[in-house]
Design a protein around this motif. Structure first.
Motif, PDB file in Angstrom:
ATOM      1  N   LEU A 164       1.020  -0.189   7.241  1.00 25.25           N
ATOM      2  CA  LEU A 164      -0.234  -0.810   7.634  1.00 25.25           C
ATOM      3  C   LEU A 164      -1.229   0.259   8.076  1.00 25.25           C
ATOM      4  CD1 LEU A 164       0.896  -3.927   9.709  1.00 25.25           C
ATOM      5  CD2 LEU A 164       0.324  -3.781   7.274  1.00 25.25           C
ATOM      6  N   VAL A 165      -2.364   0.329   7.409  1.00 29.14           N
ATOM      7  CA  VAL A 165      -3.412   1.271   7.781  1.00 29.14           C
ATOM      8  C   VAL A 165      -4.495   0.544   8.563  1.00 29.14           C
ATOM      9  CG1 VAL A 165      -2.979   2.742   5.786  1.00 29.14           C
ATOM     10  CG2 VAL A 165      -4.714   0.964   5.638  1.00 29.14           C
ATOM     11  N   GLN A 166      -5.145   1.272   9.461  1.00 33.08           N
ATOM     12  CA  GLN A 166      -6.272   0.729  10.212  1.00 33.08           C
ATOM     13  C   GLN A 166      -7.547   0.962   9.404  1.00 33.08           C
ATOM     14  OE1 GLN A 166      -6.343   2.356  14.174  1.00 33.08           O
ATOM     15  NE2 GLN A 166      -4.329   1.542  14.704  1.00 33.08           N
ATOM     16  N   VAL A 167      -8.307  -0.093   9.189  1.00 33.51           N
ATOM     17  CA  VAL A 167      -9.476   0.008   8.319  1.00 33.51           C
ATOM     18  C   VAL A 167     -10.740   0.198   9.155  1.00 33.51           C
ATOM     19  CG1 VAL A 167      -8.324  -1.482   6.641  1.00 33.51           C
ATOM     20  CG2 VAL A 167      -9.940  -2.485   8.257  1.00 33.51           C
ATOM     21  N   ALA A 180      -8.140  -3.431  12.830  1.00 29.15           N
ATOM     22  CA  ALA A 180      -7.711  -4.406  11.826  1.00 29.15           C
ATOM     23  C   ALA A 180      -6.903  -3.665  10.765  1.00 29.15           C
ATOM     24  CB  ALA A 180      -8.909  -5.101  11.201  1.00 29.15           C
ATOM     25  N   HIS A 181      -5.922  -4.350  10.196  1.00 35.73           N
ATOM     26  CA  HIS A 181      -4.941  -3.690   9.334  1.00 35.73           C
ATOM     27  C   HIS A 181      -4.812  -4.368   7.978  1.00 35.73           C
ATOM     28  CE1 HIS A 181      -3.876  -3.173  13.582  1.00 35.73           C
ATOM     29  NE2 HIS A 181      -3.386  -1.998  13.252  1.00 35.73           N
ATOM     30  N   THR A 182      -4.543  -3.532   6.989  1.00 39.55           N
ATOM     31  CA  THR A 182      -4.075  -4.009   5.698  1.00 39.55           C
ATOM     32  C   THR A 182      -3.020  -3.015   5.211  1.00 39.55           C
ATOM     33  OG1 THR A 182      -4.718  -4.807   3.503  1.00 39.55           O
ATOM     34  CG2 THR A 182      -5.803  -2.809   4.278  1.00 39.55           C
ATOM     35  N   THR A 183      -2.431  -3.262   4.058  1.00 43.46           N
ATOM     36  CA  THR A 183      -1.408  -2.332   3.582  1.00 43.46           C
ATOM     37  C   THR A 183      -2.046  -1.103   2.951  1.00 43.46           C
ATOM     38  OG1 THR A 183      -1.248  -3.345   1.395  1.00 43.46           O
ATOM     39  CG2 THR A 183       0.204  -4.218   3.119  1.00 43.46           C
ATOM     40  N   ALA A 184      -1.328   0.006   3.024  1.00 42.96           N
ATOM     41  CA  ALA A 184      -1.808   1.236   2.396  1.00 42.96           C
ATOM     42  C   ALA A 184      -1.963   1.042   0.894  1.00 42.96           C
ATOM     43  CB  ALA A 184      -0.828   2.371   2.678  1.00 42.96           C
ATOM     44  N   GLU A 185      -1.055   0.287   0.299  1.00 41.42           N
ATOM     45  CA  GLU A 185      -1.136   0.071  -1.145  1.00 41.42           C
ATOM     46  C   GLU A 185      -2.412  -0.668  -1.523  1.00 41.42           C
ATOM     47  OE1 GLU A 185       3.295  -0.812  -0.128  1.00 41.42           O
ATOM     48  OE2 GLU A 185       1.402  -0.569   0.954  1.00 41.42           O
TER      49      GLU A 185
END
Length: 366
Positions: A164-167, A180-185
């Protein structure tokens, strides 16, 4: 017999590799890649860390890289947040899988009894890839599926299973707000590396932090059994004055121990203080100062280097019309060192509070 490297020799070698003997002419992207993971629990320390290491760096240089998805902030070494290049993210995250799994087996793991880990990961992935979520938002949505489990444990299960990366805007200089997070992929549009080998991580670590012991490598990464990896590699051996075995890249240079080291201001959580085991951390920080810098609540305070070694702590205070840099010295400094601390501190305030009409550097003697 292996060559003995004393504390000062280790200090100068590490300072050079950490870009702290002279400001480097690298780009911000090149520096983040070279440093191979900048500790980033808080948004601002990587900016200060790059400013103190690079010639001509301004905060917008790093903010732009984050916006353009060339660098990212995510949980990596020691299960803590680091800033890395996009390419390193895709390799380091799967390499650190054992660290994440071990962390999850603790308190949070016990709260996940009865929750299928694969289903939790799949559900979490679907949610954060639909739109970036804060952990509070993610916990509330996961709780709808698993109401019997604590929300914090459900979030930890996803955090320690997915990359999970922080955007943005989290991590952008001067911008606040929750992460807020989403996946690195999803964020980078590329898959994680398959079965990365630890040898490359060992080489990269030594290039940025060496020479080092096996325990240093394990302290930096959180991985175990790296002695087996190191001893299969073509590395040069040394020993400390206390007899600890050190390893280094065969081609790596080591400066003369008497090379002058300029005054430097390191940010909170600087990786230079966190990437060595306790015995060899004395290459930059005397053990007697450790308790003043490493606090019980996990905050690693911002420090000043004088002649290459930690000699005090600093903090900035900012008001509407005035800004000050408060420096608490641990030991006496010379008049020349005092002048250098004041001059370098004034330059740091130019970055931290450029619009404050009044800026002051205040040194408090030991």
């Amino acid at each position: 017999m292996p060559e003995v490297l004393d504390r000062r020799a280790l200090n100068r070698a590490t300072l050079e590799r950490q870009l702290l003997l002279a400001r480097a002419g690298l780009s911000a992207l090149e520096a983040v890649g070279h440093l191979y993971g900048m500790q980033a629990q808080a948004p601002d320390p990587p900016y200060i860390g790059l400013w103190t290491r690079l010639a001509g760096f301004v905060p917008g240089d790093l903010a732009r890289l984050i916006d353009e998805r060339l660098v990212v902030r995510l949980v990596l070494m020691r299960s803590t947040i680091h800033l890395v290049t996009a390419e390193d993210c895709l390799v380091l995250r799967p390499l650190m899988e054992p660290v994440m799994a071990r962390a999850l087996r603790g308190t949070h793991g016990r709260g996940l009894a009865g929750v299928d880990p694969e289903e939790l990961a799949a559900t979490g992935r679907k949610l954060v890839e639909e739109r970036p979520l804060t952990f509070r938002e993610l916990g509330a949505l996961l709780g709808e599926r698993w109401p019997q489990a604590p929300a914090a444990d459900l979030v930890a299960g996803v955090r320690n299973t997915l990359a999970l990366v922080q955007v943005p805007p989290r991590g952008i200089w001067g911008v606040g707000g929750q992460a807020a997070h989403t996946t690195a992929e999803a964020w980078l549009g590329r898959p994680l590396a398959e079965r990365p080998r630890p040898e490359e991580a060992v080489r990269r670590y030594l290039a940025a932090y060496g020479p080092a012991t096996v325990m240093d490598l394990q302290q930096w990464s959180g991985l175990t059994r790296l002695g087996e990896v190191v001893r299969e590699m073509d590395l040069r051996g040394f020993v400390t004055e206390e007899g600890a075995e050190l390893f280094d890249l065969p081609e790596a240079g080591r400066p003369d121990p008497e090379t002058p080291a300029p005054v430097r201001y390191l940010p909170e959580y600087d990786s230079t203080l966190l990437s060595f085991e306790r015995r060899t951390r004395t290459r930059i920080c005397a053990e007697e100062y450790r308790g003043r810098i490493f606090t019980v609540n996990g905050i690693i305070k911002a420090t000043v280097l004088v002649d290459g070694f930690v000699r005090g702590m600093w903090k900035a205070t900012r008001g509407r019309r005035e800004a000050a840099l408060e420096v608490e010295l641990f030991a006496p400094v010379s008049d020349r060192e005092r002048a250098d601390l004041e001059a370098e501190g004034a330059r740091l305030l130019d970055v931290l509070a450029p619009e404050a009409p009044s800026r002051d550097v205040r040194l408090r003697d030991a």
